[in-house]
Design an enzyme around this catalytic site. Sequence first.
Site, PDB file in Angstrom:
ATOM      1  N   THR A   1       0.862  -1.189   0.000  1.00  0.00           N
ATOM      2  CA  THR A   1       0.000   0.000   0.000  1.00  0.00           C
ATOM      3  C   THR A   1       0.896   1.235   0.000  1.00  0.00           C
ATOM      4  O   THR A   1       1.368   1.659  -1.037  1.00  0.00           O
ATOM      5  CB  THR A   1      -0.979  -0.016   1.195  1.00  0.00           C
TER       6      THR A   1
ATOM      7  N   LYS B   1       4.058  -6.905   4.085  1.00  0.00           N
ATOM      8  CA  LYS B   1       3.808  -5.502   3.789  1.00  0.00           C
ATOM      9  C   LYS B   1       3.428  -4.808   5.083  1.00  0.00           C
ATOM     10  O   LYS B   1       2.932  -5.425   6.029  1.00  0.00           O
ATOM     11  CB  LYS B   1       2.716  -5.322   2.735  1.00  0.00           C
TER      12      LYS B   1
ATOM     13  N   THR C   1      -2.169  -4.576  11.633  1.00  0.00           N
ATOM     14  CA  THR C   1      -1.633  -3.546  10.766  1.00  0.00           C
ATOM     15  C   THR C   1      -0.527  -4.013   9.851  1.00  0.00           C
ATOM     16  O   THR C   1       0.278  -3.224   9.421  1.00  0.00           O
ATOM     17  CB  THR C   1      -1.124  -2.365  11.598  1.00  0.00           C
TER      18      THR C   1
ATOM     19  N   GLU D   1       5.796   4.836   7.535  1.00  0.00           N
ATOM     20  CA  GLU D   1       5.470   5.949   6.631  1.00  0.00           C
ATOM     21  C   GLU D   1       6.297   7.183   6.962  1.00  0.00           C
ATOM     22  O   GLU D   1       6.258   7.707   8.076  1.00  0.00           O
ATOM     23  CB  GLU D   1       3.976   6.260   6.716  1.00  0.00           C
TER      24      GLU D   1
ATOM     25  N   ASN E   1      -0.356  10.583   5.504  1.00  0.00           N
ATOM     26  CA  ASN E   1      -1.639  10.195   6.075  1.00  0.00           C
ATOM     27  C   ASN E   1      -2.708  11.261   5.926  1.00  0.00           C
ATOM     28  O   ASN E   1      -3.903  10.955   5.972  1.00  0.00           O
ATOM     29  CB  ASN E   1      -1.467   9.819   7.552  1.00  0.00           C
TER      30      ASN E   1
ATOM     31  N   THR F   1      -5.960  10.406  -1.564  1.00  0.00           N
ATOM     32  CA  THR F   1      -5.843  11.267  -2.749  1.00  0.00           C
ATOM     33  C   THR F   1      -4.486  11.112  -3.395  1.00  0.00           C
ATOM     34  O   THR F   1      -4.226  11.696  -4.428  1.00  0.00           O
ATOM     35  CB  THR F   1      -6.054  12.730  -2.374  1.00  0.00           C
TER      36      THR F   1
END
Length: 408
Positions: free
Chosen positions: A158, A184, A195, A281, A403, A408
Amino acid sequence: MIKMTNFKMKTVKEGDVTSPLGFQAVGIHCGIKKKRKDLGLILSEGPAVSAAVYTTNAFQAAPLKVTQQSLAKGSTLRALVVNSGNANAFTGEQGMVDALMMRNAVADSFQLSPWEVAVTSTGVIGERLPIEKILAGIEQLPHLLGEDGASFSEAILTTDTFAKSLAVEIEIEGKTVTIGGTAKGSGMIHPNMATMLAFVTTDAKIHPDVLQRLLHHVTDQTFNMITVDGDTSTNDMVLVMANGFAGHTELTEAHPDWPVFVHGFHYVSEQLAKMIAQDGEGATKLIEVVVQGAATEEMAKVIAKKIVGSNLVKTAVFGADGNWGRVVMAIGNSGFYVDEKQLDITIGHTLVVQKGIVMNYEEEAVTQSFKENKVKILVDLNQGEQSATAWGCDLTYDYVKINASYRT
């Protein structure tokens, strides 16, 4: 060769879930994402004894429930199908219908029983799967299937920035046994088996109850000891498939080579867990916290995770601010009694606190340690013999950016 304790392992070049005998995989783009691969499958040529652990989030996603149904029917699987880009979570009865349709479509395409198929999904929560695209993609999989673990690794990602795979070879009864893994995970990462997706394959032959016990034990020491942001997902799991193609006798805890298998399985799991933590992230650094001298293992685990999960510690590491006082703060918030007069703290190679007394150290050395790609924090409580290690990452501006614009 890698030698750890008395056991030898050989890493498999570009190893992944297809490295063990009898496993194939594939990953394709079916249209959930705009361009990137988003549908993957692992297939065992024969029945594979399987075990899984699941998220502790109260809103467990439909695919996990379907996988639990399959494993409750029997202890073997032949296939695992996974999509990325849509979690099929918080989608009500229709979510279950869609997850079952995925399972049945794979069973039909590969002439399997539905109970031999596991299903999982990852991505945005609360949106229905584009099931027609997924079913059309599943129809393509038999024609594209091969020893292509790399495409599968890509298909499950992702917000990850890199695919996470490895494999090792060990010896059982003089025969080569391979353990491969792919995972992942980047955000919404917190312990208690949540998660993340992690899939481990092996050509070892092992009793199903033994495999489940091993998975729980190793998960508690590896995947459950990482955190990125403290949030527990609705979806994710670790699933293991063992098809026995290596040809040795069945492994149990009484087998003389059992410690060898445990060693290899733990290594693969720990490396995958560390890759996930490193790829948090927006992360720029991997943080490893070792707590030793604890009165109990639980005490060591909780304190290690408190430190590595502290936003103040994470931001200090990101800014290379040698503020080790934040480590003290995190220890004090653990809920366990810690005698500060017995506490030792080492940052990198620098002892900053010994028996509760601040040392005369060079602050630049601590700052430099926080600038490294891997930051190590060692805490010795000097209250017992137990220890634990936790992994995490720094908290950066990019975490907020990623995040804030996830959809988008």
